[in-house]
Design a protein around this motif. Structure first.
Motif, PDB file in Angstrom:
ATOM      1  N   MET A   1       0.838  -1.199   0.000  1.00  0.00           N
ATOM      2  CA  MET A   1       0.000   0.000   0.000  1.00  0.00           C
ATOM      3  C   MET A   1       0.873   1.249   0.000  1.00  0.00           C
ATOM      4  N   LYS A   2       0.244   2.377  -0.256  1.00  0.00           N
ATOM      5  CA  LYS A   2       0.916   3.675  -0.194  1.00  0.00           C
ATOM      6  C   LYS A   2       0.428   4.424   1.038  1.00  0.00           C
ATOM      7  N   VAL A   3       1.363   5.047   1.747  1.00  0.00           N
ATOM      8  CA  VAL A   3       1.064   5.758   2.986  1.00  0.00           C
ATOM      9  C   VAL A   3       1.523   7.196   2.851  1.00  0.00           C
ATOM     10  N   LEU A   4       0.730   8.114   3.398  1.00  0.00           N
ATOM     11  CA  LEU A   4       1.092   9.528   3.422  1.00  0.00           C
ATOM     12  C   LEU A   4       1.157  10.006   4.868  1.00  0.00           C
ATOM     13  N   VAL A   5       2.287  10.592   5.240  1.00  0.00           N
ATOM     14  CA  VAL A   5       2.452  11.210   6.558  1.00  0.00           C
ATOM     15  C   VAL A   5       2.388  12.723   6.378  1.00  0.00           C
ATOM     16  N   ILE A   6       1.622  13.385   7.215  1.00  0.00           N
ATOM     17  CA  ILE A   6       1.503  14.843   7.168  1.00  0.00           C
ATOM     18  C   ILE A   6       2.351  15.448   8.277  1.00  0.00           C
TER      19      ILE A   6
ATOM     20  N   GLU B   1      -3.672   7.321  -4.944  1.00  0.00           N
ATOM     21  CA  GLU B   1      -4.372   6.169  -4.356  1.00  0.00           C
ATOM     22  C   GLU B   1      -3.785   5.789  -2.997  1.00  0.00           C
ATOM     23  N   ILE B   2      -3.671   6.803  -2.139  1.00  0.00           N
ATOM     24  CA  ILE B   2      -3.130   6.604  -0.795  1.00  0.00           C
ATOM     25  C   ILE B   2      -4.124   5.795   0.037  1.00  0.00           C
ATOM     26  N   GLU B   3      -3.648   4.784   0.737  1.00  0.00           N
ATOM     27  CA  GLU B   3      -4.539   3.956   1.562  1.00  0.00           C
ATOM     28  C   GLU B   3      -4.608   4.438   3.011  1.00  0.00           C
ATOM     29  N   TRP B   4      -3.473   4.907   3.536  1.00  0.00           N
ATOM     30  CA  TRP B   4      -3.447   5.429   4.906  1.00  0.00           C
ATOM     31  C   TRP B   4      -2.839   6.819   4.916  1.00  0.00           C
ATOM     32  N   VAL B   5      -3.495   7.748   5.603  1.00  0.00           N
ATOM     33  CA  VAL B   5      -2.936   9.067   5.885  1.00  0.00           C
ATOM     34  C   VAL B   5      -2.748   9.169   7.395  1.00  0.00           C
ATOM     35  N   ILE B   6      -1.536   9.513   7.807  1.00  0.00           N
ATOM     36  CA  ILE B   6      -1.226   9.662   9.228  1.00  0.00           C
ATOM     37  C   ILE B   6      -0.888  11.125   9.468  1.00  0.00           C
ATOM     38  N   ILE B   7      -1.711  11.800  10.246  1.00  0.00           N
ATOM     39  CA  ILE B   7      -1.521  13.237  10.474  1.00  0.00           C
ATOM     40  C   ILE B   7      -0.718  13.427  11.760  1.00  0.00           C
ATOM     41  N   GLY B   8       0.467  14.020  11.633  1.00  0.00           N
ATOM     42  CA  GLY B   8       1.358  14.170  12.769  1.00  0.00           C
ATOM     43  C   GLY B   8       1.063  15.357  13.664  1.00  0.00           C
ATOM     44  N   PRO B   9       1.047  16.587  13.122  1.00  0.00           N
ATOM     45  CA  PRO B   9       0.912  17.781  13.969  1.00  0.00           C
ATOM     46  C   PRO B   9      -0.531  18.067  14.366  1.00  0.00           C
ATOM     47  N   GLU B  10      -0.670  18.900  15.392  1.00  0.00           N
ATOM     48  CA  GLU B  10      -1.993  19.222  15.902  1.00  0.00           C
ATOM     49  C   GLU B  10      -2.762  20.211  15.029  1.00  0.00           C
ATOM     50  N   GLN B  11      -2.059  21.171  14.388  1.00  0.00           N
ATOM     51  CA  GLN B  11      -2.785  22.227  13.684  1.00  0.00           C
ATOM     52  C   GLN B  11      -3.662  21.709  12.542  1.00  0.00           C
ATOM     53  N   PRO B  12      -3.175  20.804  11.687  1.00  0.00           N
ATOM     54  CA  PRO B  12      -4.063  20.283  10.639  1.00  0.00           C
ATOM     55  C   PRO B  12      -5.284  19.557  11.197  1.00  0.00           C
ATOM     56  N   LEU B  13      -5.127  18.904  12.360  1.00  0.00           N
ATOM     57  CA  LEU B  13      -6.265  18.237  12.986  1.00  0.00           C
ATOM     58  C   LEU B  13      -7.298  19.254  13.452  1.00  0.00           C
ATOM     59  N   ILE B  14      -6.816  20.290  14.124  1.00  0.00           N
ATOM     60  CA  ILE B  14      -7.704  21.347  14.626  1.00  0.00           C
ATOM     61  C   ILE B  14      -8.419  22.041  13.463  1.00  0.00           C
ATOM     62  N   ASP B  15      -7.713  22.171  12.343  1.00  0.00           N
ATOM     63  CA  ASP B  15      -8.265  22.882  11.188  1.00  0.00           C
ATOM     64  C   ASP B  15      -9.161  22.001  10.309  1.00  0.00           C
ATOM     65  N   GLY B  16      -9.266  20.702  10.626  1.00  0.00           N
ATOM     66  CA  GLY B  16     -10.222  19.858   9.914  1.00  0.00           C
ATOM     67  C   GLY B  16      -9.686  19.116   8.708  1.00  0.00           C
ATOM     68  N   LEU B  17      -8.386  18.806   8.670  1.00  0.00           N
ATOM     69  CA  LEU B  17      -7.853  18.053   7.532  1.00  0.00           C
ATOM     70  C   LEU B  17      -8.488  16.668   7.448  1.00  0.00           C
ATOM     71  N   THR B  18      -8.718  16.037   8.576  1.00  0.00           N
ATOM     72  CA  THR B  18      -9.351  14.717   8.563  1.00  0.00           C
ATOM     73  C   THR B  18     -10.729  14.788   7.910  1.00  0.00           C
ATOM     74  N   ASP B  19     -11.487  15.813   8.244  1.00  0.00           N
ATOM     75  CA  ASP B  19     -12.821  15.981   7.660  1.00  0.00           C
ATOM     76  C   ASP B  19     -12.727  16.084   6.133  1.00  0.00           C
ATOM     77  N   GLU B  20     -11.728  16.824   5.657  1.00  0.00           N
ATOM     78  CA  GLU B  20     -11.527  16.976   4.215  1.00  0.00           C
ATOM     79  C   GLU B  20     -11.202  15.631   3.560  1.00  0.00           C
ATOM     80  N   LEU B  21     -10.366  14.838   4.224  1.00  0.00           N
ATOM     81  CA  LEU B  21      -9.901  13.587   3.633  1.00  0.00           C
ATOM     82  C   LEU B  21     -10.931  12.473   3.735  1.00  0.00           C
TER      83      LEU B  21
ATOM     84  N   VAL C   1      -7.824   7.548   7.559  1.00  0.00           N
ATOM     85  CA  VAL C   1      -7.078   8.668   8.156  1.00  0.00           C
ATOM     86  C   VAL C   1      -6.867   8.400   9.636  1.00  0.00           C
ATOM     87  N   PHE C   2      -5.604   8.354  10.041  1.00  0.00           N
ATOM     88  CA  PHE C   2      -5.281   8.195  11.465  1.00  0.00           C
ATOM     89  C   PHE C   2      -5.059   9.585  12.046  1.00  0.00           C
TER      90      PHE C   2
END
Length: 416
Positions: free
Chosen positions: A1-6, A63-83, A90-91
């Motif tokens: 699989m392909k993984v993306l880390v933010i 065709e990313i299968e897993w996105v792992i969001i590291g920092p807090e700011q993208p989480l607070i700003d709703g990146l998970t909701d977008e993805l 999305v982890f």
């Protein structure tokens, strides 16, 4: 699989490395990453972590299968909701759930409602009222800016004068939201917990970080000047109690509030005379705790995420060695500091993770932020791991970095 880390820091560096060693993973991307991550991942530096639409387009295109969001700011700003509009898993919690970190008051209210042990508190939104309050409150007291502050929005006021200074620092305007907390005395420790709604799996290895800038735990609070694991002087019984009184209850509380939580909850805990209590929750891995914990973790990280996603039983496997990480920071941090100074010797290190280094036109590394990197030491026990870590630090050549010389001192003292 392909993984993306933010993300672009040391936490994301170790996450990318763990993903790259997974037998389930073919390719790891990092947005935006840093120059030191190229050995473990493909860096996508032309997309910023704040550009949610471009990230979403990238996830779909590759065709990313897993996105792992590291920092807090993208989480607070709703990146998970977008993805969530893509097919990727999305982890990292959605915007509503990430308030657990994004608002100190939100977290305190939930703990109060569901009887999760924490310090007594009150929120004051008027500077004049805050000034009056600190003249009659019990000292020491802890002042916390309500929103995100990169680990630097907390002031532990040991004297009334320090409390007065804290009010001036945190109230940049007349109306700011600041949480005033009872000071808790005891041993601090960090517990990372995988959470999928009511399904909560705490790490059975805990870490301890060092927030103060200088040796002896003095100076201003920082994002963390070093960490180590395991913490031998905090027993398995305390970890069990932390799970029963904090980790599982906060997961259940969020479900009761109708909040969907999938990701990691960092429990910043303190062992008081009355047992474990919460100092803070984060909605992602701690930094620098992630660097030491994930270095010691022997399990396949993506395999763990798949099991969390499916709510399947998880057994975490750990290396026998102890791990100590020492942060090297730019002189002046957490205040102002200069960038662009050469940092040499990285090629001589056994293991390190980079937070803020970039390559210049000559291909040489320069400091590019406050906390620059963390050198990792390993050993049969904490003392030998500490010695190895400082041996690694001694190989770094730079006249613009500083570091604490006593990381893991509590564990070493407790073992003597």
């Amino acid at each position: 699989m392909k993984v993306l880390v933010i993300g672009s820091g040391g936490r994301e560096h170790v996450l990318a490395k763990k993903c790259s060693t997974s037998e389930l993973v073919d390719k790891v991307f990092v947005i935006p990453g840093n120059d030191a991550m190229t050995e473990v991942a493909t860096i996508v530096s032309d997309i910023d972590e704040t550009d949610h639409k471009l990230i979403r387009d990238f996830v779909v295109k590759h065709e990313i299968e897993w996105v792992i969001i590291g920092p807090e700011q993208p989480l607070i700003d709703g990146l998970t909701d977008e993805l969530e509009q893509t097919n990727a898993k999305v982890f990292g919690p959605n915007k509503q759930a990430a308030q657990l970190e994004g608002s100190k008051e939100f977290a305190k209210k939930i703990m109060e409602k569901y009887n999760i042990p924490t310090a007594e508190y009150q929120t004051i939104t008027d500077k004049d009222k805050a000034k009056k309050y600190i003249e009659q409150c019990k000292i020491p007291i802890v002042l916390k800016k309500d929103g995100l502050a990169a680990g630097k929005g907390v002031i532990v006021a040991l004297t009334r004068d320090e409390a007065r200074e804290g009010v001036e620092t945190l109230y940049q305007t007349q109306n700011e939201k600041v949480v005033f907390e009872e000071f808790l005395d005891g041993e601090e420790y960090s517990v990372m917990t995988f959470v999928n709604n009511e399904f909560a799996v705490p790490f059975d290895c805990i870490a301890q970080d060092h927030k103060r800038a200088y040796d002896g735990d003095i100076g201003p609070n920082t994002g963390g000047m070093g960490a180590y694991c395991p913490v031998p002087h905090i027993s398995d019984y305390i970890l069990k109690e932390t799970n029963e009184k904090i980790a599982q209850p906060i997961a259940d509380a969020l479900v009761s509030e109708g909040i969907n939580y999938f990701g990691l909850i960092y429990i910043g805990a303190i062992l008081t005379e009355d047992g474990p209590k919460v100092i803070e929750f984060n909605a992602r891995f701690g930094d620098p705790e992630a660097q030491v914990l994930l270095t010691r973790l022997d399990s396949d990280f993506i395999e763990i995420l798949e099991k969390v996603y499916k709510k399947e039983p998880i057994t975490l496997e750990w290396k026998d060695e102890s791990i100590v990480g020492v942060v090297l920071a730019s002189k002046g941090y957490p205040g102002s500091y200069d960038k662009g100074h050469l940092v040499e010797g990285l090629e001589d290190l056994n293991q390190y993770f980079v937070s803020a280094l970039k390559k210049n036109d000559k291909g040489q590394y320069e400091n590019n932020g406050g906390r620059v990197m963390i050198a990792i030491g390993m050993g049969d026990d904490i003392e030998s791991a500490q010695q190895d870590a400082y041996n690694q630090v001694s190989k770094i050549k730079s006249n613009q970095l500083f570091y604490r010389k006593d990381i893991a001192h509590k564990a070493i003292k407790a073992n003597k």
